[in-house]
Design a protein around this motif. Structure first.
Motif, PDB file in Angstrom:
ATOM      1  N   PHE A  95       0.871  -1.124  -0.026  1.00 34.58           N
ATOM      2  CA  PHE A  95       0.102  -0.077   0.058  1.00 34.58           C
ATOM      3  C   PHE A  95       0.905   1.407   0.061  1.00 34.58           C
ATOM      4  N   PRO A  96       0.407   2.321  -0.637  1.00 35.41           N
ATOM      5  CA  PRO A  96       1.042   3.638  -0.589  1.00 35.41           C
ATOM      6  C   PRO A  96       0.867   4.199   1.038  1.00 35.41           C
ATOM      7  N   SER A  97       1.667   5.304   1.138  1.00 36.01           N
ATOM      8  CA  SER A  97       1.639   5.756   2.506  1.00 36.01           C
ATOM      9  C   SER A  97       0.014   6.182   2.719  1.00 36.01           C
ATOM     10  N   ASP A  98      -0.569   6.223   4.113  1.00 38.54           N
ATOM     11  CA  ASP A  98      -1.914   6.698   4.354  1.00 38.54           C
ATOM     12  C   ASP A  98      -2.116   7.816   3.635  1.00 38.54           C
ATOM     13  N   GLU A  99      -1.184   8.893   3.817  1.00 40.66           N
ATOM     14  CA  GLU A  99      -1.556  10.337   3.168  1.00 40.66           C
ATOM     15  C   GLU A  99      -1.993  10.168   1.936  1.00 40.66           C
ATOM     16  N   GLU A 100      -1.076   9.160   1.046  1.00 39.38           N
ATOM     17  CA  GLU A 100      -1.155   9.209  -0.273  1.00 39.38           C
ATOM     18  C   GLU A 100      -2.345   8.398  -0.640  1.00 39.38           C
ATOM     19  N   TYR A 101      -2.774   7.322   0.013  1.00 38.56           N
ATOM     20  CA  TYR A 101      -3.743   6.660  -0.192  1.00 38.56           C
ATOM     21  C   TYR A 101      -5.248   7.325   0.045  1.00 38.56           C
ATOM     22  N   GLY A 102      -5.074   8.238   0.936  1.00 31.79           N
ATOM     23  CA  GLY A 102      -6.199   9.176   1.317  1.00 31.79           C
ATOM     24  C   GLY A 102      -6.751   9.816  -0.136  1.00 31.79           C
ATOM     25  N   PHE A 103      -5.795  10.280  -0.716  1.00 26.75           N
ATOM     26  CA  PHE A 103      -6.097  11.002  -2.146  1.00 26.75           C
ATOM     27  C   PHE A 103      -6.544  10.049  -3.289  1.00 26.75           C
ATOM     28  N   TRP A 104      -6.485   8.882  -3.048  1.00 28.14           N
ATOM     29  CA  TRP A 104      -6.952   8.008  -4.344  1.00 28.14           C
ATOM     30  C   TRP A 104      -8.606   8.010  -4.139  1.00 28.14           C
ATOM     31  N   SER A 105      -9.103   7.957  -5.462  1.00 26.62           N
ATOM     32  CA  SER A 105     -10.529   8.048  -5.754  1.00 26.62           C
ATOM     33  C   SER A 105     -11.073   6.383  -5.276  1.00 26.62           C
ATOM     34  N   SER A 106     -12.184   6.339  -5.438  1.00 25.03           N
ATOM     35  CA  SER A 106     -12.544   4.995  -5.068  1.00 25.03           C
ATOM     36  C   SER A 106     -12.588   4.046  -6.063  1.00 25.03           C
ATOM     37  N   ASP A 107     -12.582   4.528  -7.372  1.00 23.52           N
ATOM     38  CA  ASP A 107     -12.062   3.648  -8.368  1.00 23.52           C
ATOM     39  C   ASP A 107     -10.635   3.177  -8.726  1.00 23.52           C
ATOM     40  N   GLU A 108      -9.752   4.030  -7.956  1.00 24.19           N
ATOM     41  CA  GLU A 108      -8.499   3.765  -8.109  1.00 24.19           C
ATOM     42  C   GLU A 108      -8.096   2.760  -6.836  1.00 24.19           C
ATOM     43  N   LYS A 109      -9.018   2.796  -5.978  1.00 29.64           N
ATOM     44  CA  LYS A 109      -8.608   2.039  -4.774  1.00 29.64           C
ATOM     45  C   LYS A 109      -9.155   0.550  -5.161  1.00 29.64           C
ATOM     46  N   GLU A 110     -10.279   0.373  -5.751  1.00 27.29           N
ATOM     47  CA  GLU A 110     -11.148  -0.869  -6.499  1.00 27.29           C
ATOM     48  C   GLU A 110      -9.711  -1.495  -7.403  1.00 27.29           C
ATOM     49  N   GLN A 111      -9.484  -0.788  -8.167  1.00 26.44           N
ATOM     50  CA  GLN A 111      -8.349  -1.015  -9.394  1.00 26.44           C
ATOM     51  C   GLN A 111      -7.288  -1.728  -8.651  1.00 26.44           C
ATOM     52  N   PHE A 112      -6.689  -1.027  -7.729  1.00 27.28           N
ATOM     53  CA  PHE A 112      -5.866  -1.768  -6.777  1.00 27.28           C
ATOM     54  C   PHE A 112      -5.871  -2.943  -5.968  1.00 27.28           C
ATOM     55  N   ARG A 113      -6.942  -3.179  -5.488  1.00 28.90           N
ATOM     56  CA  ARG A 113      -7.509  -4.138  -4.906  1.00 28.90           C
ATOM     57  C   ARG A 113      -7.672  -5.571  -5.805  1.00 28.90           C
ATOM     58  N   SER A 171       8.228  -0.671   8.184  1.00 28.79           N
ATOM     59  CA  SER A 171       6.956   0.144   7.531  1.00 28.79           C
ATOM     60  C   SER A 171       5.865  -0.931   7.969  1.00 28.79           C
ATOM     61  N   TRP A 172       4.643  -0.563   7.835  1.00 28.11           N
ATOM     62  CA  TRP A 172       3.645  -1.557   8.296  1.00 28.11           C
ATOM     63  C   TRP A 172       3.399  -2.016   6.724  1.00 28.11           C
ATOM     64  N   GLN A 173       3.663  -1.140   5.916  1.00 26.93           N
ATOM     65  CA  GLN A 173       3.221  -1.843   4.367  1.00 26.93           C
ATOM     66  C   GLN A 173       4.262  -2.782   4.012  1.00 26.93           C
ATOM     67  N   HIS A 174       5.300  -2.859   4.429  1.00 29.19           N
ATOM     68  CA  HIS A 174       6.192  -4.205   4.164  1.00 29.19           C
ATOM     69  C   HIS A 174       5.779  -5.100   4.895  1.00 29.19           C
ATOM     70  N   THR A 175       5.466  -5.234   6.145  1.00 29.01           N
ATOM     71  CA  THR A 175       4.704  -6.180   6.861  1.00 29.01           C
ATOM     72  C   THR A 175       3.600  -7.045   6.432  1.00 29.01           C
ATOM     73  N   GLU A 176       2.724  -6.035   5.993  1.00 31.24           N
ATOM     74  CA  GLU A 176       1.543  -6.286   5.363  1.00 31.24           C
ATOM     75  C   GLU A 176       1.638  -7.003   4.035  1.00 31.24           C
ATOM     76  N   ALA A 177       2.623  -6.583   3.342  1.00 23.39           N
ATOM     77  CA  ALA A 177       3.062  -7.429   2.058  1.00 23.39           C
ATOM     78  C   ALA A 177       3.492  -8.773   2.122  1.00 23.39           C
ATOM     79  N   LEU A 178       4.191  -8.998   3.153  1.00 24.72           N
ATOM     80  CA  LEU A 178       4.620 -10.466   3.596  1.00 24.72           C
ATOM     81  C   LEU A 178       3.704 -11.280   3.943  1.00 24.72           C
TER      82      LEU A 178
END
Length: 823
Positions: free
Chosen positions: A403-421, A462-469
């Motif tokens: 995942f990107p940083s919490d701040e960056e992810y907060g600017f993503w649109s719902s469509d972008e979040k769904e595509q990333f999912r 970073s929590w992102q690294h842990t989450e990805a593993l």
């Protein structure tokens, strides 16, 4: 003037006489189609014009509509009408008119070479259709004739205009062939003729593409024409010169997209794998694009990086087996694989910063399949080369899944979040597939990385690294049997050490625990390490789906080892249910989880927990049963009934679900005495009848009531027997008052399970006869049931009649349904 003449579209298409299809009326109908604000008039005009296009008069008005004084919309309709007449009604054209028709089309194309481009394209399509219909006998050298005629110096059109018109004609010819309605035997003949005609096309295209004086618009048209022709499965070796020219054209930004399309189409032809020598020549050309690719990535030029990636993947994905077979060239193919790896790991977050990496995922499936398809000795050699590549791929994919940083992810649109999912799901599928290549070593690799990350004191992780593993572990454990893995105990031990301060990380922790639920069933001593995390997460509405689904998996797989934790699980679950933290679907899952859990307890404990769990709902239902029906209390009633039915779906003290697993899973003896579910149903039976008395005309409430008993019957089977007489009586009253399909479905379930038992047959027979009688009466009154309703009725006798000669011979009811009404 009559209204019919003023508005041709108003005339019914089926009733329009032939004389209506005049030039004047067609022009009026087109004006009405384009400019009338009334949608009904537009539709009428369109219908009339479609009729006009296929009329015999179309041969006359089409040419007149192409006159220079007409606007492009009218000219376009004329050209389209000609195409329709030629492509669909070729048999209507006398053979002695072929040449004049051909000449007229050439004349019109020459005229429009310097006119409207959309009209020119339609005229080219019409001539292409004519050529395909005449080839090979009536016009054996069609393409060569086209080239010769447009190269004539005596044409009034300038050279560039003639060149562009010819290229347009040559471009649409293969496209028209692909969509033509030619009979199959004719298609084969025409395809063979077109393959020969390549000899007249490709030299011209090469000359125009390589000629320095060719303007950009001509070169772009050449590339599109080449792209069209290669889809006729032209031998790859015949395309070498043009492919090389297309690679050179990639340096021109105006020609880049057309070059990519042409190269990808040429490489992707199924027959191309036969030409290995040509494929080997293409590898250096592709590798030569790496500097341009890196520059594009550095400059954030997503279109260029995307296009170059498409070329590399097209070559690798379509021809990996053929190129792997060329052992002496293994280094060049490995270089191509590494180039694709660069595309997979392209910097940035998908889909906001890049859209290229997703193109590569299928390639890794294909390469792995091809490597594993070799015989053992050859496979071992390639495994030695490519296992390190696939370990690198795992690292790249897990980095891309972060995942990107919490701040960056907060600017993503719902469509972008769904595509990333969805992108992460694709990565998960790829990791699961890669496990076949890398095996248990992959899990060890992930575990080592996670262990170092969580135990390192040098720098904060970073929590992102842990989450990805963890996501990597989850991806594999969800589909692969990891019960024998020696790293899972360590992973279970690491999970409580994770500092969870983020919803995405917490979600993945939950899903990972859920994926390991079968392993926990074989290692129950580890349950206490993770169960508190799950119960704590139940109170967080943002973790609703992950926490509830994980608890359900644990309760299903580990139920025989959960009695020591049962009181705590029930208490926490009851608390979150009362606080209405979760949505309806998750509440239903939670009740199913509790059903699994309670199934492994002693009957006394089950009844005690059931009383604690459902008493508040029974009290609420009693209160609702006293109220006047309204939409608000209806929702509450349906919700409560749904909770009960989902609880009873999985609460099975006789462990019927485990029967197919073998006797070793029957860890608890089958209890004697009444079934706890039956005890509860008998206690609330009068209350349910009271609810029904007020809501009998509401199909949703009736369906919810029937669902309680239907799911109980399916789960308990013969244990449900004590309820049969009173339930049959209630169903009979319900169906007699207001017939409902859900009541029929429940009737069918009862018949299926209990009709063969002499002790239960009398109430079953009485119910069946009543239902049949009521349904026949509906037919006789002219108000037959719905199709679903009828299907349930027709299925019910199949269960009952074989079981009892008594019912077959009964004189109470005439079973002959009115056949016309059923049909």
């Amino acid at each position: 003037m009559e209204r019919r003449e003023e508005q041709p579209g108003a005339t019914g298409a089926g009733a329009a006489p032939a004389l209506d299809f005049t030039v004047e009326n067609v022009e009026k109908a087109l004006h009405q189609l384009y400019y009338d604000p009334n949608i009904e008039n537009k539709n009428l005009a369109q219908k009339w014009l479609m009729q006009a296009q296929v009329s015999p008069q179309a041969w006359h008005f089409s040419w007149q509509l192409l006159q220079p004084d007409k606007v492009p919309e009218i000219q376009y309709f004329g050209a389209s009408a000609l195409h329709i007449k030629i492509s669909r009604y070729w048999s209507d054209i006398p053979t002695d008119q072929y040449e004049s028709l051909k000449a007229q089309l050439f004349t019109q194309i020459t005229h429009f070479a310097s006119g409207s481009k959309i009209v020119l394209t339609r005229l080219c399509v019409a001539l292409a259709s004519l050529a395909l219909s005449m080839m090979p006998d009536a016009w054996p050298c069609a393409v060569a004739d086209m080239v010769r005629l447009f190269q004539a110096e005596d044409s009034p059109v300038d050279g560039q205009g003639r060149c562009l018109a010819l290229l347009e004609l040559l471009t649409v010819l293969p496209e028209e062939f692909q969509t033509s309605r030619l009979p199959q035997y004719r298609k084969g003949l025409v395809r063979a003729s077109l393959a020969v005609e390549c000899g007249a096309v490709f030299p011209l295209l090469e000359q125009l593409l390589q000629q320095p004086s060719s303007p950009s618009c001509v070169r772009q048209k050449v590339l599109k024409c080449f792209s069209s022709w290669v889809q006729l499965e032209v031998p790859l070796q015949d395309c070498e010169a043009l492919i090389q020219a297309a690679f050179a054209a990639l340096q021109d930004s105006e020609l880049f997209d057309s070059s990519v399309e042409a190269i990808v189409n040429a490489i992707s032809q199924p027959d191309a794998q036969r030409y290995v020598n040509t494929l080997l020549k293409l590898i250096p050309l592709v590798l030569g694009l790496q500097d341009q690719l890196r520059q594009a990535v550095q400059n954030g030029d997503m279109e260029t990086s995307h296009g170059i990636c498409r070329i590399a993947v097209a070559l690798g994905e379509n021809h990996s087996r053929a190129l792997l077979d060329q052992v002496e060239h293994w280094q060049s193919f490995l270089a191509l694989v590494n180039m694709i790896m660069f595309c997979t790991g392209i910097p940035g977050h998908y889909p906001v910063n890049e859209t290229t990496s997703s193109l590569t995922l299928t390639f890794w499936y294909t390469l792995q399949d091809d490597i594993l398809s070799f015989e053992a000795e050859k496979q071992a050699v390639y495994q030695q080369v490519y296992r390190p590549v696939y370990f690198q791929l795992v690292d790249v994919l897990l980095h891309k899944a972060q995942f990107p940083s919490d701040e960056e992810y907060g600017f993503w649109s719902s469509d972008e979040k769904e595509q990333f999912r969805i992108y992460r799901v694709d990565i998960s599928d790829t990791l699961m597939y890669v496990y076949e290549m890398l095996g248990a070593e992959l899990l060890s690799n992930l575990y080592d990385k996670l262990g170092r990350l969580l135990t390192s004191s040098e720098e904060p992780y970073s929590w992102q690294h842990t989450e990805a593993l963890l996501y990597g572990f989850q991806s594999i454990a969800e589909t692969i049997d990891v019960n024998y893995s020696d790293v899972v105990p360590g992973l279970i031990g690491l999970i409580p050490r994770i500092s969870i301060s983020n919803v995405q990380l917490a979600d993945t922790v939950m899903f990972t625990i859920g994926a390991l639920s079968e392993w926990l069933a074989d290692h129950p001593v580890m349950i206490n390490s993770v169960l508190p995390l799950v119960l704590h997460a139940l109170g967080n509405p943002e973790l609703s789906v992950s926490s509830v689904s994980t608890l359900k998996k644990i309760c299903r797989e580990c139920k025989y080892d959960l009695p020591p934790y049962a009181a705590n699980i029930v208490a926490v679950s009851q608390d979150v249910l009362m606080k209405q933290i979760h949505k309806t679907s998750q509440c239903m899952w939670l009740m199913q989880a509790l059903g699994f859990l309670l199934s492994a307890l002693q009957v006394e404990e089950i009844l005690k927990n059931l009383h604690s769990l459902i008493s508040p709902y029974i009290q609420q239902l009693e209160k609702l049963a006293e109220e006047i029906p309204n939409p608000s209390n209806k929702l509450a009633i349906v919700h409560i009934l749904g909770l009960l039915s989902n609880l009873f779906t999985t609460l099975d003290v006789s462990h019927h679900e485990d029967d197919h697993e073998g006797p070793e899973l029957r860890k608890l003896p089958v209890p004697q005495g009444p079934n706890p579910v039956v005890v509860v149903l008998q206690q609330v039976f009068q209350l349910i009848q009271k609810v029904l008395s007020k809501w009998l005309n509401d199909a949703q409430v009736v369906e919810a009531v029937c669902a309680i008993f239907e799911k109980s019957v399916k789960t308990l089977l013969d244990d449900f027997a004590p309820m049969v007489p009173q339930l049959c009586e209630m169903l009979g009253r319900m169906y007699s008052t207001i017939p409902q399909a859900s009541a029929l479905d429940l009737t069918r379930q009862l018949v299926h399970i209990f009709a063969h038992e002499p002790a239960h047959f009398p109430p079953i027979e009485a119910l069946f006869l009543l239902v049949t009688s009521v349904t026949l009466t509906l037919f006789q009154q002219g108000s037959p049931p719905t199709p679903t309703h009828m299907m349930q009725l027709l299925l019910t006798p199949q269960c009952l009649l074989p079981a009892s000669p008594t019912c077959q011979q009964s004189s109470h009811t005439d079973f002959s349904l009115p056949v016309p009404l059923i049909l």
